[in-house]
Scaffold this motif. Structure first.
Motif, PDB file in Angstrom:
ATOM      1  N   ALA A  44      -0.718 -13.755  -2.404  1.00  0.00           N
ATOM      2  CA  ALA A  44      -1.739 -13.285  -3.319  1.00  0.00           C
ATOM      3  C   ALA A  44      -1.133 -12.562  -3.941  1.00  0.00           C
ATOM      4  O   ALA A  44      -1.237 -12.711  -5.303  1.00  0.00           O
ATOM      5  CB  ALA A  44      -3.235 -12.417  -2.782  1.00  0.00           C
ATOM      6  N   SER A  45       0.002 -11.477  -4.452  1.00  0.00           N
ATOM      7  CA  SER A  45       0.768 -10.650  -5.624  1.00  0.00           C
ATOM      8  C   SER A  45       1.743 -12.075  -5.580  1.00  0.00           C
ATOM      9  O   SER A  45       2.676 -11.447  -6.339  1.00  0.00           O
ATOM     10  CB  SER A  45       1.253  -9.513  -4.558  1.00  0.00           C
ATOM     11  OG  SER A  45       2.269 -10.110  -3.751  1.00  0.00           O
ATOM     12  N   ASP A  46       2.133 -12.871  -5.358  1.00  0.00           N
ATOM     13  CA  ASP A  46       3.026 -14.181  -5.317  1.00  0.00           C
ATOM     14  C   ASP A  46       4.389 -13.372  -4.491  1.00  0.00           C
ATOM     15  O   ASP A  46       5.008 -14.236  -4.923  1.00  0.00           O
ATOM     16  CB  ASP A  46       3.665 -14.285  -6.928  1.00  0.00           C
ATOM     17  CG  ASP A  46       2.706 -14.771  -7.861  1.00  0.00           C
ATOM     18  OD1 ASP A  46       2.051 -15.344  -7.412  1.00  0.00           O
ATOM     19  OD2 ASP A  46       2.302 -14.962  -8.983  1.00  0.00           O
ATOM     20  N   GLY A  47       4.080 -12.254  -4.195  1.00  0.00           N
ATOM     21  CA  GLY A  47       5.583 -12.279  -3.059  1.00  0.00           C
ATOM     22  C   GLY A  47       4.488 -11.864  -1.836  1.00  0.00           C
ATOM     23  O   GLY A  47       3.014 -12.143  -1.716  1.00  0.00           O
ATOM     24  N   ILE A  48       5.027 -12.027  -0.718  1.00  0.00           N
ATOM     25  CA  ILE A  48       4.320 -11.904   0.490  1.00  0.00           C
ATOM     26  C   ILE A  48       4.888 -10.010   1.302  1.00  0.00           C
ATOM     27  O   ILE A  48       6.073  -9.728   1.063  1.00  0.00           O
ATOM     28  CB  ILE A  48       5.449 -13.031   2.211  1.00  0.00           C
ATOM     29  CG1 ILE A  48       4.291 -12.252   3.501  1.00  0.00           C
ATOM     30  CG2 ILE A  48       6.473 -13.012   1.893  1.00  0.00           C
ATOM     31  CD1 ILE A  48       4.921 -13.462   3.947  1.00  0.00           C
ATOM     32  N   LEU A  49       4.048  -9.746   1.558  1.00  0.00           N
ATOM     33  CA  LEU A  49       4.013  -8.068   1.959  1.00  0.00           C
ATOM     34  C   LEU A  49       4.630  -8.301   3.471  1.00  0.00           C
ATOM     35  O   LEU A  49       3.546  -8.535   4.491  1.00  0.00           O
ATOM     36  CB  LEU A  49       3.196  -6.927   1.503  1.00  0.00           C
ATOM     37  CG  LEU A  49       3.101  -5.477   2.396  1.00  0.00           C
ATOM     38  CD1 LEU A  49       4.039  -5.306   1.137  1.00  0.00           C
ATOM     39  CD2 LEU A  49       1.975  -5.377   1.845  1.00  0.00           C
ATOM     40  N   LEU A  50       6.176  -7.475   3.864  1.00  0.00           N
ATOM     41  CA  LEU A  50       6.178  -7.340   5.730  1.00  0.00           C
ATOM     42  C   LEU A  50       6.471  -5.639   5.778  1.00  0.00           C
ATOM     43  O   LEU A  50       6.465  -5.319   4.846  1.00  0.00           O
ATOM     44  CB  LEU A  50       7.949  -7.876   5.394  1.00  0.00           C
ATOM     45  CG  LEU A  50       7.137  -9.754   5.041  1.00  0.00           C
ATOM     46  CD1 LEU A  50       8.517 -10.108   4.648  1.00  0.00           C
ATOM     47  CD2 LEU A  50       6.624 -10.204   6.568  1.00  0.00           C
TER      48      LEU A  50
END
Length: 295
Positions: free
Chosen positions: A75-81
């Motif tokens: 959703a942020s244009d990135g993936i949070l890991l």
């Protein structure tokens, strides 16, 4: 689940916060010193669930570059890991609609951890150098719970792939993995650099990208078709334009000017991309700064 689509466990109780604030100055300083010493040695152990508990999502005040549906979990244009101290997993978000603006991960309230944000192009050789130099230690930090990493795959080097638009296809493949098998995104990201083609080559074929994903542990049967159909190519173009136009939320830079763009707790890293010690020192400094400010 919050209305933004980001899962959030309960926050710390106010009573616990009050006890924390009531500690004697000497005890508090000792705690901060210990936190500094233990960082990068597995002593913090903040897991992804704890991280998501204090992640606030805000709408990015940005122009929607084009109408392109986005993948889930980006959703942020990135993936949070992040991790619970042993297992890396992704923060889940719903897929954005074609006309929806991205939602930024607000990291300003995160404590005791390094929040690393990477804007990368999978054909970029300097990105490859950064990954070769720092990828293993970033993975260790994330796995131990000492850091989160948010990866934004963008496409600026299509011109350097002999007409195959490899940068876009590679970023699309990353979006496919994020959508269908997000918990295996980090090993996929590592594999993309291990098999990185040279600039001005035709890059990997769609079949080779699929094989690479499978070799990295991706098991979803939907990924192959997503890669072949370039399901998220439009989103790749839109998210790339957003990164290049800015603003980059919660950071000290206006926009992405090249790859890799590396941020730690919102501060851009301007040191050597091939010096692991320099990057580690920078990360440690940002965590110490956050600890010292009481965030």
């Amino acid at each position: 689940m919050s209305t933004s689509g980001q899962s959030r466990p309960p926050k710390r109780s106010r009573r616990e916060d009050a006890r924390e604030q009531a500690r004697l100055m000497l005890v508090e300083q000792a705690k901060r010193d210990k936190r500094h010493r233990l960082f990068l040695r597995g002593g913090i152990g903040i897991g992804l669930l704890a991280v998501v508990a204090i992640v606030a999502l805000v709408i990015v005040n940005n122009v929607n570059a084009s109408a392109a549906p986005g993948p889930a979990n980006m959703a942020s244009d990135g993936i949070l890991l992040g991790s619970d101290g042993s297992t890396v997993s992704a923060a889940t978000t719903v897929a954005r609609g074609a006309d929806a603006n991205p939602i930024a991960t607000d990291q300003t309230t995160l404590t005791d951890t390094a929040n690393i944000v990477l804007y990368v192009d999978y054909l970029c050789p300097i990105c490859g150098n950064f990954e070769t130099t720092n990828g293993e230690q970033i993975t260790r930090w994330v796995t131990a719970g000492n850091a989160t990493v948010e990866i934004h795959p963008i496409s600026i080097l299509d011109r350097a792939s002999s007409g195959t638009r490899y940068a876009t296809r590679a970023a699309n493949a990353a979006a496919c993995v994020a959508n269908y098998d997000p918990d295996n995104f980090l090993p996929f990201n590592t594999a993309m650099y291990a098999g990185q083609p040279a600039e001005n080559s035709s890059g990997l074929t769609d079949a080779e990208l699929t094989s690479l994903a499978q070799g990295a542990g991706v098991t979803s049967t939907e990924v192959a078709g997503c890669i072949t159909d370039q399901t998220y190519a439009g989103w790749v173009n839109a998210s790339t334009q957003r990164a290049l136009a800015g603003p980059i939320p919660h950071s000290d830079i206006e926009k992405v000017k090249g790859t890799p763009t590396v941020l730690v707790n919102g501060v851009s890293y301007t040191g050597s991309f091939t010096d692991a010690a320099a990057f580690e020192a920078f990360v440690t400094a940002q965590v110490s700064k956050a600890a010292g400010s009481g965030e």
